[in-house]
Design a protein around this motif. Structure first.
Motif: not given
Length: 542
Positions: A153-157
């Motif tokens: 998962e990549t919740p933000d950059k």
């Protein structure tokens, strides 16, 4: 997991031959070297890469130049410790980067890092790298560990959350190379794309040119997150003949050469302006007992043999100091090595006493006998390695002193590894393993890893020890590093006590470095010598 290998790959305690050992005791201020900015360094290699993408090649040359171009999330430092690279920290349970059950690992990424073409590096690149590795159409070297990941998962950059199906102990060994999503996500054939021969990365040097069969040229990356490298460029020069390498060292055409043949060690030491560096490796030579053999089922016999072997003499006389004695399965460079263990020394009296306790008595020729049978065994070795052959002969001499007869039996290398070991058709054998960055050795020691009867493993001794089975399993499931370290400390103790194998030495690798080259450092990582090339430079005139 450890891979069986008979050639060099990776590395162990720093010894510099032909120059002072003072550097080991210098203060930080004294260690500072006046280095001039700029210049081109020429690095000599016997081998040419087959690609510049480390994920699809297992060649050392590819791994070496890969360290110039690419970065990883975390990497190993000069002492084998984990240090952050594209991540801002090393995730552990202590800092909250690893969940209590070990199944979720969170990486916080550096901000402001760019690819060589100026595109920002983000969490999307990390996720794409995993998808690239797991793509069945891509001929990657290995998917081990990555196949244990259920999702990323990549919740933000700048945050990457890796979720594993179950705890994967060597999680830090993953993501050593990160690829650019924007360059590869729309590529048709990832195996043949031009990127593999002219890549961009986030590393300290940019690829400039590949002169086939001659050289690869890399220029300093001014946007490198650690700062612009000291050197302006590095030429990775292909010199496919050892004598020609030595000639170019003598004439000053090369500044650094890694992987010098042992047979050329003494010659290299005499070259003016060159210092020889014994680089650390984690390749360890050892002698295995076949524990199904009646002779070796007596622990006292195994212990006597171990006590009669002089590792220091072998290192000094056979390896000429290009190795260090081994006392267990963990390298002193590993975080799992027990520094408090008492190094075993040769003791002929103890060896003889143990044999006496086991019912062996000296015959008229000095050889121990029992029930009219002499104490003798065959020692199999793969042929073609002169140092191993000399090591075996030294062991023959040392064991003869305590009344044991040994016959060395050289075997064709391919046959040795494909048949003699795999089918356990030996009495005793000498060969080498490459220790991994992670200390997990379940494949070597667990009883279910004894080859045969449907089992697939490398426990060639046939060691059956219930405590070892329990500990090796526990070591792969324990999340807390301190608790895990205690497990591997205990395994090292049991190896010395139970003697399924006799560790002999960790090999060294010889490098030749021009005396004007500054900041050359060794590293136990199997990716070669260029790991800190961004710090290399030439000493400035004083």
């Amino acid at each position: 997991m450890r891979k069986l290998m008979i050639l060099l790959l990776v590395l162990f305690i720093v010894v510099i031959t032909g120059c002072s050992h003072k550097a080991d005791t210098l203060t930080p201020e004294e260690k500072k070297v006046n280095v001039q900015q700029g210049g081109q360094l020429k690095y000599g290699s016997l081998n040419e890469p087959n690609t510049l993408n480390p994920l699809i090649s297992n060649l050392l040359a590819t791994a070496e130049v890969g360290k110039l171009v690419f970065s990883g999330l975390v990497v190993t430092g000069d002492k084998g410790e984990w240090v952050p690279d594209l991540a801002v920290g090393v995730p552990t349970t202590a800092n909250g980067g690893v969940a209590a059950d070990g199944r979720t690992v969170t990486y916080r990424l550096r901000q402001g890092v760019t690819w060589h073409d100026g595109t920002p590096f983000t969490a999307a690149d990390v996720k794409f790298t995993w998808q690239y590795i797991m793509n069945p159409k891509v001929n990657v070297v290995s998917r081990t560990g990555y196949d244990q990941i259920s999702s990323i998962e990549t919740p933000d950059k700048y945050t990457v959350v890796v979720k594993f199906r179950e705890y994967y102990a060597p999680y830090l060994t993953l993501f050593g190379t990160i690829l650019p999503k924007h360059k590869l996500e729309n590529v048709g054939d990832l195996n043949k794309d031009p990127f593999n021969r002219a890549p961009i990365g986030t590393g300290p040097f940019k690829f400039r040119e590949w002169q086939v069969a001659e050289a690869l040229i890399f220029d300093a990356n001014p946007g490198y997150y650690r700062g612009k490298p000291v050197l302006d460029s590095i030429v990775y020069k292909i010199v496919p003949e050892q004598n020609l390498l030595l000639t170019q060292l003598k004439t000053g055409e090369l500044d650094v050469v890694g992987n010098i043949a042992f047979s050329n060690f003494e010659q290299v030491k005499t070259i003016d302006g060159i210092r020889t560096v014994i680089e650390p490796t984690m390749v360890w030579e050892h002698m295995d007992f076949n524990l199904d053999n009646v002779l070796f089922q007596d622990l006292r016999v195994r212990q006597a043999i171990a006590a009669a072997i002089d590792r220091q003499a072998i290192v000094a006389n056979v390896l000429k100091g290009v190795a260090v004695p081994a006392y267990g399965d963990q390298s002193p460079l590993s975080w799992a090595y027990n520094p408090m263990q008492q190094p075993p020394t040769r003791d002929v009296n103890i060896a003889r006493e143990l044999l006496t306790q086991a019912g062996w008595t000296p015959g008229p020729d000095g050889i121990m006998t029992k029930e009219n049978k002499k104490l003798a065994f065959a020692l199999a070795i793969p042929n073609g390695n002169r140092q191993r052959e000399q090591t075996a002969q030294k062991i023959v001499e040392q064991l003869k002193e305590v009344g044991i007869t040994v016959e060395v039996r050289p075997v064709d290398t391919q046959l040795f590894f494909s048949d003699i070991l795999k089918n356990r058709r030996f009495e005793a054998a000498i060969y080498a393993w490459v220790a991994g960055v992670d200390p997990d050795n379940l494949n070597l020691w667990h009883s279910r890893k004894i080859p045969g009867r449907g089992n697939d493993g490398q426990n060639y001794s046939g060691w059956r020890n219930p405590e070892i089975d329990k500990l090796t399993e526990l070591g792969t499931k324990t999340v807390d590093v301190t608790a895990r370290k205690d497990i591997y400390f205990r395994i090292q103790d049991i190896i010395r006590e139970d003697c399924p194998v006799v560790p002999l030495y960790f090999r060294g690798n010889i490098a030749a470095v021009k005396e004007t080259v500054a900041n050359y450092q060794t590293n136990p990582n199997p990716a070669g010598n260029l790991w800190n090339a961004w710090q290399w430079g030439f000493s400035a005139a004083k």
